[in-house]
Design an enzyme around this catalytic site. Sequence first.
Site, PDB file in Angstrom:
ATOM      1  N   SER A 106       0.846  -1.192   0.000  1.00 52.59           N
ATOM      2  CA  SER A 106       0.000   0.000   0.000  1.00 52.59           C
ATOM      3  C   SER A 106       0.882   1.242   0.000  1.00 52.59           C
ATOM      4  O   SER A 106       2.096   1.160   0.210  1.00 52.59           O
ATOM      5  CB  SER A 106      -0.875   0.013   1.247  1.00 52.59           C
ATOM      6  OG  SER A 106      -0.054   0.255   2.377  1.00 52.59           O
ATOM      7  N   LYS A 107       0.241   2.349  -0.225  1.00 51.40           N
ATOM      8  CA  LYS A 107       0.966   3.608  -0.251  1.00 51.40           C
ATOM      9  C   LYS A 107       1.639   3.847   1.100  1.00 51.40           C
ATOM     10  O   LYS A 107       2.739   4.388   1.173  1.00 51.40           O
ATOM     11  CB  LYS A 107       0.001   4.734  -0.585  1.00 51.40           C
ATOM     12  CG  LYS A 107       0.699   6.022  -0.843  1.00 51.40           C
ATOM     13  CD  LYS A 107      -0.248   7.098  -1.261  1.00 51.40           C
ATOM     14  CE  LYS A 107       0.368   8.454  -1.001  1.00 51.40           C
ATOM     15  NZ  LYS A 107       0.708   8.720   0.397  1.00 51.40           N
ATOM     16  N   ARG A 108       0.952   3.412   2.152  1.00 46.81           N
ATOM     17  CA  ARG A 108       1.514   3.604   3.497  1.00 46.81           C
ATOM     18  C   ARG A 108       2.862   2.911   3.679  1.00 46.81           C
ATOM     19  O   ARG A 108       3.746   3.437   4.347  1.00 46.81           O
ATOM     20  CB  ARG A 108       0.532   3.080   4.557  1.00 46.81           C
ATOM     21  CG  ARG A 108      -0.165   4.221   5.253  1.00 46.81           C
ATOM     22  CD  ARG A 108      -0.955   3.789   6.442  1.00 46.81           C
ATOM     23  NE  ARG A 108      -0.165   3.262   7.525  1.00 46.81           N
ATOM     24  CZ  ARG A 108      -0.668   2.472   8.460  1.00 46.81           C
ATOM     25  NH1 ARG A 108      -1.930   2.108   8.412  1.00 46.81           N
ATOM     26  NH2 ARG A 108       0.091   2.050   9.455  1.00 46.81           N
ATOM     27  N   ASP A 130       5.348   5.171   2.291  1.00 54.65           N
ATOM     28  CA  ASP A 130       5.560   6.351   3.143  1.00 54.65           C
ATOM     29  C   ASP A 130       6.400   5.977   4.367  1.00 54.65           C
ATOM     30  O   ASP A 130       7.316   6.697   4.753  1.00 54.65           O
ATOM     31  CB  ASP A 130       4.216   6.924   3.623  1.00 54.65           C
ATOM     32  CG  ASP A 130       3.428   7.522   2.464  1.00 54.65           C
ATOM     33  OD1 ASP A 130       4.043   7.753   1.402  1.00 54.65           O
ATOM     34  OD2 ASP A 130       2.209   7.736   2.607  1.00 54.65           O
TER      35      ASP A 130
END
Length: 495
Positions: A259-261, A264
């Site tokens: 996921s994008k998380r 990040d």
Amino acid sequence: MSIRVRFAPSPTGALHIGGLRTALFNYLYAKKHNGEFILRIEDTDQSRRVDGAEDYITTSLSWLGIEQDEGPKKKGRFGPYRQSERKEIYAREIIKLLKAGRAYYAFDSDEKLAELRREYEKKGQSFKYCSLNRNDLLNSLSLSEKETKKRIKEESYVVRLRVESGITITVEDKIRGEIKVNSDEIDDKILIKADGMPTYHFANVVDDHHMKISHVIRGEEWLPSLPFHQLIYYAFDWAMPQFMHLPLILKPEGKGKLSKRDGDQRGFPIYPLKWNSNIGFKERGFLPEALLNYISLLGWNPGIEKEIFELEELIRLFDVGKIQKGGARFDFNKARWINHKFIERSESKSVLERFPAFFSTMSMIKLEKSKLAVYELLKERLFLLEDFKSEANLLFNDPTTYDEKVIKKIENGRPEKALNFIIELIEKNIPASNWKQKLQTWNEKADIPFGIIMQSLRLAIIGSLSGPDIFSVCGLLEKEVTLRRLKKLIIYLNN
Ligand code: GLU
């Protein structure tokens, strides 16, 4: 059979690595079989449409070299290639299903359906609009023809697929084999929404048929929709394309999909290009050909030792039989390693020309030849082009600190004497390329181990023992800069 595949993203945001992988596999399959690769924008859900997303998708694909044969910006025989511009086609097709009794109008309000859902939930069941209850609901199957006509004029309605009960649906996926589902598990899903727009399912099937798509290659998340899609094909009595569902892309560690998380948290990109405040692979200094290579290995490998491939090679080797069923783990370090390999093998001049933004620290160097020499010296140390800045720092800035461990190692070996000898070489205008040999003959006479000399030189110029070949570095530095650095270390050691 002519091979026609499509990449069908919804413009709801940036294209991420999973979408890119789907695009790439479609492209490779098409090119391998002399087929066509079509870009279709699935924008029927206008509420989720995001400004700029379509352009982002197109720009990302062309940055990677995935060229469309047909698409919104590449006219073809089966356009338009944006679903929002194909409303008439869906309107025409739904009439066929309604007339054949394979679809029906439904007038139930959202409130009524929500109430039913709540009631079922209380009983520990989940509500599904289907053959078991459709006769008790408000639709053209339960109402008279007259009543139906009246409601069509006066009320908002949806159109649903009439799913027969108790039949076994066998779907076939080229990667996963046969999957059997009982039609009782499937509800009478909506084909046309109250706003007149088709749902994803309906538009997707109609377009794949009209665009003569031979193979549907898409992410695993769409596999559960396949039985329903098959029912739509059957309702029309259309032949089906072949299906391949690509494995999920998993987090670098642990369970679940990437996921994008994850990006990040761990500091890696998941978008090809910058999107709002998110930095992409491009801005981190990936060469597009390297990213393409890395993505190709997410769920596929040609079964040979080699891992570095140019696009032409990927096309030649691509074999859907070698796509894995299980999830593919995302590994940023591997992506960096592949990028490093591409940097090493790419012609230096072309890298400097293609990605000037990464080399702005060299703007004060006037001669192109010198810029090239600096890059050549450092390139084997780069994993991402963004690394250039810090690697080049050692050339452009004098060391501000010295590695204390190295100081300890050399301090009893008379480093000042060695440094002074090098200063003499510079003053005699001996080029750095000859220093090694000079130092090798001198060190025995001076009785200073060669290792101490080298470490002293390195420490003076770079501040530590890492870095590229030190004589090449000195060859690139201005004479005054080298002298200044050598003298600075002597002063430091004397204190
Ligand atoms: N529009 C769907 C998506 O955004 C496409 C699914 C498909 O390829 O059928 O992923």
